[in-house]
Design a protein around this motif. Structure first.
Motif, PDB file in Angstrom:
ATOM      1  N   GLY A 161       0.802  -1.223   0.000  1.00 49.53           N
ATOM      2  CA  GLY A 161       0.000   0.000   0.000  1.00 49.53           C
ATOM      3  C   GLY A 161       0.832   1.267   0.000  1.00 49.53           C
ATOM      4  O   GLY A 161       0.361   2.319  -0.422  1.00 49.53           O
ATOM      5  N   ARG A 162       2.080   1.172   0.498  1.00 43.57           N
ATOM      6  CA  ARG A 162       2.924   2.378   0.603  1.00 43.57           C
ATOM      7  C   ARG A 162       4.305   2.111   0.023  1.00 43.57           C
ATOM      8  O   ARG A 162       4.878   1.043   0.201  1.00 43.57           O
ATOM      9  N   LYS A 215      -1.627  -2.024  -5.737  1.00 44.38           N
ATOM     10  CA  LYS A 215      -2.293  -1.702  -4.473  1.00 44.38           C
ATOM     11  C   LYS A 215      -1.702  -0.445  -3.826  1.00 44.38           C
ATOM     12  O   LYS A 215      -2.099  -0.071  -2.727  1.00 44.38           O
ATOM     13  N   ARG A 244      -1.231   3.059  -2.659  1.00 46.32           N
ATOM     14  CA  ARG A 244      -2.123   4.195  -2.421  1.00 46.32           C
ATOM     15  C   ARG A 244      -1.378   5.417  -1.896  1.00 46.32           C
ATOM     16  O   ARG A 244      -1.940   6.501  -1.836  1.00 46.32           O
ATOM     17  N   GLU A 245      -0.110   5.222  -1.516  1.00 50.84           N
ATOM     18  CA  GLU A 245       0.639   6.343  -0.953  1.00 50.84           C
ATOM     19  C   GLU A 245       2.118   6.206  -1.292  1.00 50.84           C
ATOM     20  O   GLU A 245       2.697   5.130  -1.170  1.00 50.84           O
ATOM     21  N   THR A 300      -7.703   3.896   2.374  1.00 49.67           N
ATOM     22  CA  THR A 300      -8.247   2.992   1.355  1.00 49.67           C
ATOM     23  C   THR A 300      -9.547   3.541   0.763  1.00 49.67           C
ATOM     24  O   THR A 300     -10.406   2.794   0.319  1.00 49.67           O
ATOM     25  N   ASP A 301      -9.680   4.893   0.778  1.00 48.35           N
ATOM     26  CA  ASP A 301     -10.920   5.507   0.291  1.00 48.35           C
ATOM     27  C   ASP A 301     -10.902   5.770  -1.205  1.00 48.35           C
ATOM     28  O   ASP A 301     -11.772   6.455  -1.743  1.00 48.35           O
ATOM     29  N   ARG A 340      -5.497   8.544  -3.879  1.00 46.38           N
ATOM     30  CA  ARG A 340      -4.072   8.263  -3.734  1.00 46.38           C
ATOM     31  C   ARG A 340      -3.363   9.554  -3.335  1.00 46.38           C
ATOM     32  O   ARG A 340      -3.824  10.642  -3.645  1.00 46.38           O
TER      33      ARG A 340
END
Length: 504
Positions: free
Chosen positions: A255-256, A297, A299-300, A370-371, A374
């Motif tokens: 995710g990161r 996946k 997002r950041e 997770t909204d 990004r």
């Protein structure tokens, strides 16, 4: 209505040479040339002829009234440059037609009986192609272009992010020389493996090495060789389908991502990781990279800088583009009061671009949101201390005034610069990562020259190679006129046989 130069400016000054009213600055003769991020058009002097737009190799010049969206800001950026006291003294004081041109100068004069030379240029990136162009346009030289890769283009082909198609268009301006009648193109031929430096020199009057700085600088911290810790340049090359990077080299299931460094390569990697994959369709991105980005996946992305925002290595134009990236939130980690103070005090420098970007202290114990949104997080005044994990990257430990903190991440990209690597048969300076030279002449090797990053170090963009190549080719031609070039022992035909055997 005046024209304006926008984000993709390559600063090679082709536009300067065609402007009839001398309204584009800084010029190569002015003190600020090479130190500014881009060239600027004076809106008060421009006569709207469009010659600069026609000549621009990267489509960076547009009429002001045709600028849309994020590009509109460049009308203000161009005009503001001429309001700066630092630059006023260099500008013409007369009207647009009756300006001072200065006395004509002829820096290079060749005798009328100057004969054809056989010159090998190793590397087909911008530096090598600027050198080849100079030789082909201004001399009767025969040029052998050599590249170890199966496709010509070098850094323009594999090092420019695929979502910067205008910058990649610089390669199109060189493409006509690949099929020039006095050019022989040898792709898939590596000097030092398929052919030696001595063999190359023995078959040509001169050899120009334009091999760049292919090695990514290291962080020098524990764990940087851990799986999942790689160079950001390798990530960009993967996106471009570089044959040295496997299609499955990157797993974007975390995710990161932490990107260590805050130059333009760091921003390229961050932007590609958080962009909507749909916006990359139709670009020259490699199919395997686009497929993985669709599954991503991430997002950041955390962009880590050792110094403050006023000293960031990226250009103002690149970070300005991030503020207009659709579906991406920008955030400055307000972990140190000095960061906010630097942004608040900024006037027109890089830090000023972040004035409207939200600042807050990030709680790194929380996972990325997770909204669906990004985000890119700028964390300044933080140095990497360790890439943590066991089988793969788990986190990056950073230090700063406030102490140490672990930033959980599944991928760490280092973007802290490049350096050259030793070339078989040539001297090498380990401290600078360059080949020792004097104005392009390789020390102790008559008839051998360097150009680009291997000559001057990994500084300057595409356009900087134009003046660099002019200097190197000038040295080569001076040596030719003075009779200082060694006489080649082998013929062009024998080298072609040699090259066929050495190609992979």
């Amino acid at each position: 209505m005046a024209f304006a130069i926008t984000q993709t400016c390559c600063s090679d000054a082709t536009c300067v040479s065609v402007c009839p009213v001398n309204c584009i600055h800084p010029t190569p003769e002015e003190r600020a040339f090479g130190s500014t991020e881009m060239l600027h058009i004076d809106p008060k002097t421009c006569i709207d002829c469009g010659a600069c737009a026609d000549a621009c190799p990267v489509d960076a010049v547009f009429p002001v009234d045709r600028l849309t969206g994020a590009q509109r800001e460049y009308a203000r950026i161009n005009a503001a440059w001429y309001e700066d006291e630092e630059h006023r003294g260099e500008q013409p004081v007369r009207g647009p037609v009756f300006h001072d041109w200065g006395a004509p100068s002829f820096d290079r004069v060749l005798p009328p009986d100057f004969g054809p030379l056989r010159v090998a240029v190793v590397g087909t990136g911008p530096a090598g192609m600027y050198a080849a162009r100079d030789l082909l346009l201004h001399t009767p030289a025969e040029v052998t272009l050599i590249d170890r890769l199966p496709v010509a283009g070098g850094l323009v082909r594999y090092g420019v992010a695929p979502d910067h198609p205008s910058t990649k268009k610089a390669g199109e301006s060189f493409a006509r020389f690949l099929t020039h009648p006095r050019v022989r193109l040898c792709l898939g031929l590596e000097v030092g493996a398929g052919v030696t430096a001595d063999e190359l020199a023995a078959h040509h009057d001169a050899v120009v090495y334009a091999v760049g700085a292919p090695e990514a600088r290291r962080l020098g911290v524990p764990g940087e060789d851990r799986p999942g810790s790689v160079a950001a340049t390798e990530f960009v090359a993967w996106c471009n389908g570089h044959p040295d990077v496997a299609p499955d080299a990157f797993d974007l299931s975390a995710g990161r991502v932490v990107v260590v460094g805050n130059g333009n390569v760091a921003l390229d990697a961050a932007r590609l990781l958080v962009s909507d994959p749909a916006t990359l369709e139709g670009t020259p991105i490699a199919p395997h990279a686009l497929a993985e980005l669709r599954r991503s996946k991430v997002r950041e992305v955390v962009v880590l800088g050792r110094r403050g925002p006023e000293h960031a290595a990226y250009t103002r134009t690149e970070v300005l583009a991030l503020t207009h990236l659709p579906g991406v939130d920008l955030l400055v980690d307000d972990h140190d009061p000095a960061v906010g103070a630097a942004i608040g005090a900024a006037a027109r420098d890089k830090a000023a671009v972040l004035k409207d970007v939200r600042r807050e202290a990030v709680d790194w114990s929380l996972p990325p949101a997770t909204d669906g949104l990004r985000r890119i997080v700028f964390r300044f005044l933080s140095a990497p201390a360790e890439v943590c994990g066991e089988e793969s990257v788990r986190a990056v430990r950073v230090t700063g005034v406030a102490g140490e903190v672990e930033i959980p991440a599944g991928l760490a990209l280092r973007a802290v610069g490049h350096r050259g690597t030793p070339l078989a048969g040539l001297p090498f300076d380990e401290s600078t990562g360059t080949v020792p030279n004097d104005r392009g002449r390789v020390t102790g090797r008559p008839g051998v020259y360097v150009v680009g990053w291997i000559k001057r170090g990994a500084t300057g963009g595409i356009g900087a190679n134009r003046t660099c190549a002019t200097e190197t080719v000038g040295s080569l031609l001076d040596d030719a006129v003075a009779g200082r070039l060694p006489t080649p022992r082998g013929s062009a035909r024998s080298f072609r046989r040699l090259a066929r055997r050495g190609r992979r």
